[in-house]
Design a protein around this motif. Structure first.
Motif, mmCIF file in Angstrom:
data_model
loop_
_atom_site.group_PDB
_atom_site.id
_atom_site.type_symbol
_atom_site.label_atom_id
_atom_site.label_comp_id
_atom_site.label_asym_id
_atom_site.label_seq_id
_atom_site.Cartn_x
_atom_site.Cartn_y
_atom_site.Cartn_z
ATOM 1 N N LEU A 126 24.578 55.272 21.946
ATOM 2 C CA LEU A 126 25.180 54.720 23.153
ATOM 3 C C LEU A 126 26.598 55.260 23.322
ATOM 4 O O LEU A 126 27.107 55.972 22.450
ATOM 5 C CB LEU A 126 25.205 53.189 23.071
ATOM 6 N N THR A 127 27.236 54.907 24.408
ATOM 7 C CA THR A 127 28.621 55.324 24.626
ATOM 8 C C THR A 127 29.492 54.890 23.457
ATOM 9 O O THR A 127 30.340 55.642 22.975
ATOM 10 C CB THR A 127 29.157 54.716 25.935
ATOM 11 N N THR A 262 23.623 45.320 26.036
ATOM 12 C CA THR A 262 24.413 46.500 25.692
ATOM 13 C C THR A 262 25.504 46.730 26.733
ATOM 14 O O THR A 262 25.403 46.259 27.870
ATOM 15 C CB THR A 262 23.532 47.757 25.604
ATOM 16 N N ASP A 263 26.516 47.478 26.329
ATOM 17 C CA ASP A 263 27.586 47.837 27.267
ATOM 18 C C ASP A 263 27.113 48.901 28.248
ATOM 19 O O ASP A 263 27.715 49.104 29.299
ATOM 20 C CB ASP A 263 28.803 48.354 26.480
ATOM 21 N N ASP A 264 26.032 49.602 27.904
ATOM 22 C CA ASP A 264 25.449 50.643 28.750
ATOM 23 C C ASP A 264 24.345 50.038 29.615
ATOM 24 O O ASP A 264 23.831 48.963 29.329
ATOM 25 C CB ASP A 264 24.838 51.753 27.894
ATOM 26 N N GLU A 265 23.972 50.762 30.654
ATOM 27 C CA GLU A 265 22.815 50.361 31.449
ATOM 28 C C GLU A 265 21.538 50.856 30.778
ATOM 29 O O GLU A 265 21.526 51.917 30.137
ATOM 30 C CB GLU A 265 22.922 50.919 32.869
ATOM 31 N N GLY A 279 20.107 45.762 29.284
ATOM 32 C CA GLY A 279 21.253 46.576 29.652
ATOM 33 C C GLY A 279 22.266 45.774 30.449
ATOM 34 O O GLY A 279 21.954 44.693 30.973
#
Length: 444
Positions: A126-127, A262-265, A279
């Motif tokens: 992830l980011t 999550t902080d991401d989509e 997400g």
């Protein structure tokens, strides 16, 4: 390599997956993960019992990971090879059938998803952090395993990572130890678990308890602080879902339930044993993903506690979880299951009718038509049995096969005990035939 590892596949949908000659009872994984650089180092101890005398044993393991050492029953392996996603191990001495097979594998590298007909599955960077989404064959992207849904075992998962990050795995947190710039988190998953349901989630998260009625299942959220307010709104009715599903499906099968955001989509939410992963886009403050919240929760019964032996029976996971969405809508004052079923059938009638739900083929096993028509199969059964018989059947199904492996035949046989007439025509038309049947008239 001897061809025996590649003949007579355990599952025709994933012919390369799964291995013969042993049954795993436990995985103990000691993992260290560097978020910067996405580097994983692991030690896997696998405890199994042999089912046949054979010169070699195979495990599924991605070629992205490099094997450093292999031990068999405390001694160095006489030989091992790692090719085409198979780690093939030759013990120094033959092990008798019914003997203990203890394998220790030290490995590491830059984990990446396994690519296949269903896209990329497994360990995903992830980011800021990582997630694992392994259905159907991504477990080998992060640990050596017998990667097949019928191979269920207990797990201890230890994950050491950079201290600012929260690390989550399946089961109960046994201990958390901070040492300098790293934190070690150790989890125990006592109930048997299929490999694809094992997960690691790492990110800039905080954990908080979800307020729920007294004596109910403990529920937690693991999410970025910035999404806390949205989460409180979007997932507010999850405790009521848990009450409804525990009543309809039988007791919740695990010690607790955790939702990760999550902080991401993410394109779609993901189920793991005792955990669901959403997400940031599913946490929008508008409660726009509530049907998915219900769907993922239902998988704890249908998919995680009761897990299919063969992927062709995927409707036993997805059809049931989809039908749970309709049950929740009905219980929550929305459209009834009957209204949603008839709308779904109308939509399906305008799509190609070229899939047999009971054996859709590997290319179609995650097709939305399998989900919806699987749910329609259950609604047709409910109309046949009546609500009392239908929900009694579901409760017996989840209790009888709790933490076990299941097949369509076992479900249809059990359902037959709840019907005054033979159900074979219902199964033939909904699960075997490709043309879309009519739903029976509504009971209302």
């Amino acid at each position: 390599m001897p061809g025996k590892f590649y003949e007579a596949p355990i599952d025709e949908y994933l012919p390369q997956n799964g291995n013969r000659g042993y049954r795993v009872s436990r995985y103990e994984l000691d993992l260290t993960y560097k978020v910067t650089g996405n580097r994983l180092a692991g030690r896997a101890e696998i405890t199994a019992v042999t089912t046949a005398v054979q010169p070699r044993f195979a495990l599924d393991l991605s070629q992205a990971l490099t094997v450093a050492k292999v031990f068999v029953n405390g001694a160095k392996a006489a030989k091992y090879t790692h090719q085409r996603g198979k780690l093939v191990i030759t013990p120094q001495q033959r092990i008798p059938a019914g003997g203990v097979l203890s394998l220790v594998v030290q490995y590491g590298g830059i984990p990446r998803p396994v690519r296949g007909p269903w896209g990329a599955v497994g360990w995903e960077e992830l980011t800021e952090g990582a997630l694992v989404a392994s259905q159907p064959n991504g477990a080998a992207s992060w640990f050596p395993c017998d990667d097949h849904p019928s191979s269920k075992a207990s797990y201890r998962i230890s994950i050491t990572t950079d201290s600012p990050y929260y690390a989550l795995a399946n089961g109960t947190l046994l201990r958390k130890q901070v040492k300098a710039s790293q934190t070690t988190w150790v989890y125990e998953q006592a109930e048997p678990m299929a490999t694809y349901l094992a997960t690691i989630q790492i990110g800039p998260y905080q954990k908080h308890r979800i307020v729920s009625p007294a004596n109910s299942v403990p529920m937690h959220a693991v999410a970025p602080v910035r999404l806390r307010a949205n989460f409180e709104h979007d997932f507010a009715r999850q405790p009521q879902m848990m009450e409804v599903f525990s009543e309809r499906f039988g007791p919740y099968p695990f010690e607790g339930y955790t939702v990760v955001v999550t902080d991401d989509e993410l394109e779609i939410p993901i189920e793991a044993q005792g955990i669901s992963i959403f997400g940031a886009n599913h946490c929008d403050g508008r409660r726009g993903a509530e049907r998915l919240v219900a769907h993922e929760l239902a998988h704890q019964w249908f998919g995680n506690s009761l897990t299919i032996r063969q992927w062709r029976d995927i409707w036993l996971h997805e059809g049931f979880a989809c039908y749970a969405e309709w049950i929740w809508s009905e219980e929550a004052g929305g459209p009834t299951a009957d209204q949603l079923a008839r709308a779904a059938r109308h939509n399906l009638s305008r799509q190609p009718q070229d899939i047999a739900v009971g054996d859709p083929g590997p290319q179609h096993m995650f097709d939305d038509r399998v989900y919806k028509r699987g749910a329609l199969t259950l609604h047709a059964l409910r109309l046949e049995l009546g609500d009392l018989g239908f929900y009694d059947l579901l409760r017996e199904w989840t209790i009888r096969y709790r933490h076990g492996s299941v097949s369509t035949e076992e479900f249809t046989d059990l359902a037959g005990h709840y019907s005054r007439i033979p159900l074979r025509p219902l199964w033939d038309s909904w699960l075997v035939g490709k043309p879309l049947p009519q739903l029976p008239p509504s009971a209302a």
